[in-house]
Design a protein around this motif. Structure first.
Motif, PDB file in Angstrom:
ATOM      1  N   TRP A   1      58.899  50.269  44.458  1.00 23.57           N
ATOM      2  CA  TRP A   1      57.844  50.388  43.456  1.00 23.57           C
ATOM      3  C   TRP A   1      56.930  49.160  43.450  1.00 23.57           C
ATOM      4  O   TRP A   1      55.733  49.281  43.149  1.00 23.57           O
ATOM      5  N   VAL A   2      57.478  47.997  43.824  1.00 19.72           N
ATOM      6  CA  VAL A   2      56.654  46.788  43.889  1.00 19.72           C
ATOM      7  C   VAL A   2      55.667  46.897  45.047  1.00 19.72           C
ATOM      8  O   VAL A   2      54.478  46.596  44.904  1.00 19.72           O
ATOM      9  N   LYS A   3      56.149  47.339  46.216  1.00 18.47           N
ATOM     10  CA  LYS A   3      55.269  47.460  47.374  1.00 18.47           C
ATOM     11  C   LYS A   3      54.147  48.456  47.118  1.00 18.47           C
ATOM     12  O   LYS A   3      53.008  48.249  47.538  1.00 18.47           O
ATOM     13  N   LYS A   4      54.459  49.538  46.402  1.00 20.41           N
ATOM     14  CA  LYS A   4      53.437  50.541  46.115  1.00 20.41           C
ATOM     15  C   LYS A   4      52.449  50.074  45.041  1.00 20.41           C
ATOM     16  O   LYS A   4      51.364  50.648  44.901  1.00 20.41           O
ATOM     17  N   SER A   5      52.812  49.040  44.283  1.00 19.04           N
ATOM     18  CA  SER A   5      51.950  48.555  43.202  1.00 19.04           C
ATOM     19  C   SER A   5      51.011  47.435  43.628  1.00 19.04           C
ATOM     20  O   SER A   5      50.081  47.099  42.885  1.00 19.04           O
ATOM     21  N   VAL A   6      51.233  46.866  44.799  1.00 12.87           N
ATOM     22  CA  VAL A   6      50.465  45.687  45.204  1.00 12.87           C
ATOM     23  C   VAL A   6      48.979  45.997  45.313  1.00 12.87           C
ATOM     24  O   VAL A   6      48.129  45.309  44.734  1.00 12.87           O
ATOM     25  N   ALA A   7      48.613  47.050  46.083  1.00 11.74           N
ATOM     26  CA  ALA A   7      47.195  47.364  46.296  1.00 11.74           C
ATOM     27  C   ALA A   7      46.474  47.699  44.983  1.00 11.74           C
ATOM     28  O   ALA A   7      45.402  47.138  44.705  1.00 11.74           O
ATOM     29  N   PRO A   8      47.017  48.600  44.125  1.00 10.72           N
ATOM     30  CA  PRO A   8      46.342  48.854  42.839  1.00 10.72           C
ATOM     31  C   PRO A   8      46.223  47.613  41.968  1.00 10.72           C
ATOM     32  O   PRO A   8      45.199  47.416  41.302  1.00 10.72           O
ATOM     33  N   ALA A   9      47.254  46.766  41.965  1.00 10.35           N
ATOM     34  CA  ALA A   9      47.203  45.548  41.153  1.00 10.35           C
ATOM     35  C   ALA A   9      46.084  44.627  41.619  1.00 10.35           C
ATOM     36  O   ALA A   9      45.348  44.050  40.805  1.00 10.35           O
ATOM     37  N   ILE A  10      45.929  44.488  42.933  1.00 11.17           N
ATOM     38  CA  ILE A  10      44.859  43.644  43.475  1.00 11.17           C
ATOM     39  C   ILE A  10      43.497  44.217  43.111  1.00 11.17           C
ATOM     40  O   ILE A  10      42.570  43.487  42.719  1.00 11.17           O
ATOM     41  N   LEU A  11      43.345  45.542  43.209  1.00  5.73           N
ATOM     42  CA  LEU A  11      42.063  46.175  42.899  1.00  5.73           C
ATOM     43  C   LEU A  11      41.716  46.052  41.416  1.00  5.73           C
ATOM     44  O   LEU A  11      40.558  45.768  41.061  1.00  5.73           O
ATOM     45  N   PHE A  12      42.693  46.266  40.538  1.00  5.70           N
ATOM     46  CA  PHE A  12      42.440  46.099  39.099  1.00  5.70           C
ATOM     47  C   PHE A  12      42.087  44.646  38.765  1.00  5.70           C
ATOM     48  O   PHE A  12      41.199  44.374  37.941  1.00  5.70           O
ATOM     49  N   THR A  13      42.777  43.708  39.411  1.00  4.25           N
ATOM     50  CA  THR A  13      42.483  42.291  39.192  1.00  4.25           C
ATOM     51  C   THR A  13      41.064  41.962  39.655  1.00  4.25           C
ATOM     52  O   THR A  13      40.324  41.231  38.982  1.00  4.25           O
ATOM     53  N   ALA A  14      40.677  42.507  40.815  1.00  4.82           N
ATOM     54  CA  ALA A  14      39.325  42.284  41.321  1.00  4.82           C
ATOM     55  C   ALA A  14      38.277  42.888  40.390  1.00  4.82           C
ATOM     56  O   ALA A  14      37.202  42.314  40.188  1.00  4.82           O
ATOM     57  N   ALA A  15      38.587  44.054  39.811  1.00  7.51           N
ATOM     58  CA  ALA A  15      37.659  44.683  38.869  1.00  7.51           C
ATOM     59  C   ALA A  15      37.457  43.796  37.642  1.00  7.51           C
ATOM     60  O   ALA A  15      36.331  43.617  37.161  1.00  7.51           O
ATOM     61  N   ALA A  16      38.550  43.238  37.136  1.00  5.20           N
ATOM     62  CA  ALA A  16      38.447  42.348  35.975  1.00  5.20           C
ATOM     63  C   ALA A  16      37.702  41.067  36.330  1.00  5.20           C
ATOM     64  O   ALA A  16      36.887  40.564  35.542  1.00  5.20           O
ATOM     65  N   ALA A  17      37.962  40.534  37.536  1.00  4.16           N
ATOM     66  CA  ALA A  17      37.340  39.276  37.948  1.00  4.16           C
ATOM     67  C   ALA A  17      35.837  39.415  38.160  1.00  4.16           C
ATOM     68  O   ALA A  17      35.087  38.455  37.959  1.00  4.16           O
ATOM     69  N   THR A  18      35.375  40.604  38.559  1.00  7.38           N
ATOM     70  CA  THR A  18      33.945  40.803  38.844  1.00  7.38           C
ATOM     71  C   THR A  18      33.185  41.397  37.664  1.00  7.38           C
ATOM     72  O   THR A  18      31.972  41.587  37.764  1.00  7.38           O
ATOM     73  N   TRP A  19      33.864  41.671  36.571  1.00  4.96           N
ATOM     74  CA  TRP A  19      33.202  42.312  35.424  1.00  4.96           C
ATOM     75  C   TRP A  19      32.052  41.459  34.885  1.00  4.96           C
ATOM     76  O   TRP A  19      30.952  41.960  34.634  1.00  4.96           O
ATOM     77  N   GLY A  20      32.288  40.184  34.739  1.00  6.87           N
ATOM     78  CA  GLY A  20      31.252  39.316  34.206  1.00  6.87           C
ATOM     79  C   GLY A  20      30.131  39.020  35.187  1.00  6.87           C
ATOM     80  O   GLY A  20      29.082  38.498  34.801  1.00  6.87           O
ATOM     81  N   GLU A  21      30.338  39.350  36.462  1.00  6.30           N
ATOM     82  CA  GLU A  21      29.337  39.079  37.497  1.00  6.30           C
ATOM     83  C   GLU A  21      28.669  40.340  38.011  1.00  6.30           C
ATOM     84  O   GLU A  21      27.960  40.294  39.015  1.00  6.30           O
ATOM     85  N   LYS A  22      28.887  41.470  37.344  1.00  4.28           N
ATOM     86  CA  LYS A  22      28.390  42.738  37.895  1.00  4.28           C
ATOM     87  C   LYS A  22      26.869  42.769  37.983  1.00  4.28           C
ATOM     88  O   LYS A  22      26.312  43.366  38.918  1.00  4.28           O
ATOM     89  N   GLU A  23      26.181  42.126  37.043  1.00  4.00           N
ATOM     90  CA  GLU A  23      24.720  42.085  37.094  1.00  4.00           C
ATOM     91  C   GLU A  23      24.252  41.274  38.305  1.00  4.00           C
ATOM     92  O   GLU A  23      23.313  41.670  39.009  1.00  4.00           O
ATOM     93  N   ASN A  24      24.905  40.143  38.554  1.00  2.05           N
ATOM     94  CA  ASN A  24      24.538  39.311  39.697  1.00  2.05           C
ATOM     95  C   ASN A  24      24.837  40.011  41.012  1.00  2.05           C
ATOM     96  O   ASN A  24      24.083  39.877  41.984  1.00  2.05           O
ATOM     97  N   ILE A  25      25.945  40.756  41.040  1.00  3.26           N
ATOM     98  CA  ILE A  25      26.286  41.493  42.258  1.00  3.26           C
ATOM     99  C   ILE A  25      25.250  42.582  42.523  1.00  3.26           C
ATOM    100  O   ILE A  25      24.876  42.836  43.670  1.00  3.26           O
TER     101      ILE A  25
END
Length: 461
Positions: free
Chosen positions: A52-76
């Motif tokens: 279950w950990v191996k299957k969660s890695v990719a979604p966790a990274i993508l959700f983290t990236a979504a949160a990290a880029t939320w404040g920069e979405k206008e600049n992107i």
């Protein structure tokens, strides 16, 4: 990433043995020896090796990236507006379904995958249902406005969720047949997500979150259907070995560093140093024999341009003012012959020579100084627009094969682009007829040469 072992204690059982005359005491060492003889101890699985950990890695990274880029979405989005402001190609409406179509095409064509068509359809249907529930429940609760202002249902992207559900479906059914299927599926899903951003329909965090939901939905869909069937696939025994063909045809994802061997804006006097950037993209080749084939690549490269201090012709410094030029970006595509030589079952050398075109993004030129009365102390004075130009590329790569179907490739390429750049100056310049005629007809011919070094994840088919 360091593996974290999950420590667990050993439960010791003490056995009481009746004796006719006396009760003999046993020491701890003898008890453990008895346990090891009669009762095998099951070792705990390290945390990062748990399924279950191996299957969660990719979604966790993508959700983290979504949160990290939320404040920069206008600049992107400004990056999108800079490179392709008028992009309107609705390919993403159709490409999102391509991996699922591929699954059913392969099954109807007799290519065995993980499951038979009936069970695969059940798993796919369950995945779609879970994905639809997650996406729509979040969409109409979050009510995020789309970047084009059309509706308040931007987050998360339904197209991205559908594309990655379908890509995960292809990966589940045929990824163990050949990794090229997985790369092709997730590659098309990534292009779908990119299309949603280029068409100004979604912010980047929407796409990242949609991709995570698509992967999670497929994992859950397969989990529940596998529980019903009490196993993880109909044809696992048949597909226990990954096989490649006799020719080194491949599809790969690449990422690397790009090192400029020339000053990209030397003729324009906006750049006096060789630049270092990055590149990423897709590359593949079809081989007609063990030695020769035809291949192509699609590559994006970006180079930051360092600021230049303003000086008069007599060499005097112009205060603390600097000229800032936006980074140069190249979207390149080429095709040409490929040569391959196998040193052993594990090591393979590939050489190539390709030709094609490179489209270069337009950019801005600004002056920055503390006495400039703007919020960021910058004043745009010009913009530049390079013309599409011919690009030729040659390179060599060495691949280490983990198995006949998958390998890791180190590559080095040399690229050459002869670019023609025209500069358009600001309205203040245009107010002077003399300056307007002199500057707005300014055209510079630049030699853009660079070496790229990086890694490719290579799947053979």
């Amino acid at each position: 990433m360091k593996k974290i072992a999950l420590a667990s204690g050993i439960l010791l059982h003490l056995f009481c043995i009746k004796a006719q005359d006396t009760i003999q005491s046993r020491n701890l060492q003898r008890d453990i020896a008895l346990m090891n003889t009669n009762l095998p101890i099951k070792e705990s699985t390290p945390f990062f090796k748990k399924e279950w950990v191996k299957k969660s890695v990719a979604p966790a990274i993508l959700f983290t990236a979504a949160a990290a880029t939320w404040g920069e979405k206008e600049n992107i989005r400004e990056v999108r507006n800079r490179y392709l402001p008028n992009f309107k190609v609705k390919y993403d409406d159709y490409l999102q379904y391509a991996p699922a179509v591929a699954v059913y095409g392969l099954k109807l064509g007799g290519v065995k995958g993980r499951n038979n068509i009936g069970r695969a359809t059940l798993s796919y249907g369950a995945s779609l249902a879970i994905m639809a529930i997650l996406v729509n429940s979040i969409k109409y609760t979050a009510k995020v406005e789309r970047p084009d202002g059309s509706k308040n249902n931007s987050f998360p992207s339904g197209h991205a969720a559908m594309a990655f559900t379908n890509a995960s479906f292809l990966h589940k059914e045929y990824g163990m047949v050949n990794p090229a299927y997985s790369i092709a599926g997730y590659g098309s899903a990534t292009l779908t997500g990119l299309g949603r951003n280029l068409n100004n329909r979604h912010w980047v965090p929407d796409i990242l979150a949609g991709a995570a939901i698509g992967i999670i939905a497929t994992e859950l869909g397969y989990f529940f259907i596998d529980k019903i069937y009490k196993n993880k696939g109909d044809n696992l025994s048949i597909l226990s070995r990954v096989q490649g063909n006799d020719y080194p045809s491949f599809l790969s994802l690449k990422m690397g560093t790009a090192l400029g061997t020339t000053n990209f804006l030397r003729e324009s006097e906006l750049d006096d140093k060789k630049q270092t950037g990055f590149e990423g993209g897709l590359e593949g080749a079809y081989f007609f024999s063990k030695k020769w084939g035809v291949g192509a690549d699609i590559t994006f490269s970006s180079f930051p341009i360092k600021s230049q201090r303003i000086t008069f012709d007599d060499g005097q410094d112009f205060g603390d003012h600097e000229v800032k030029t936006q980074s140069m970006g190249f979207l390149s595509a080429g095709i040409g012959p490929y040569f391959s030589h196998e040193f052993s079952d594990k090591w393979q050398l590939t050489l190539k020579l390709t030709g094609g075109y490179a489209a270069t993004a337009s950019g801005k030129v600004s002056v920055k100084g503390n006495d400039i009365d703007t919020p960021n102390h910058e004043l745009q004075i010009a913009r530049y627009k390079p013309k599409p130009a011919f690009r030729w590329n040659t390179g060599a790569s060495m691949t280490y094969k983990f198995n006949p179907g998958l390998g890791l490739t180190f590559y080095t390429d040399y690229n050459q682009i002869n670019s023609t750049i025209r500069y358009h100056f600001s309205d203040e310049i245009k107010e002077s007829a003399e300056l307007d005629q002199e500057l707005n007809n300014l055209i510079a011919k630049e030699k853009i040469n660079y070496i790229s070094l990086g890694l490719r994840l290579t799947a053979y088919f």
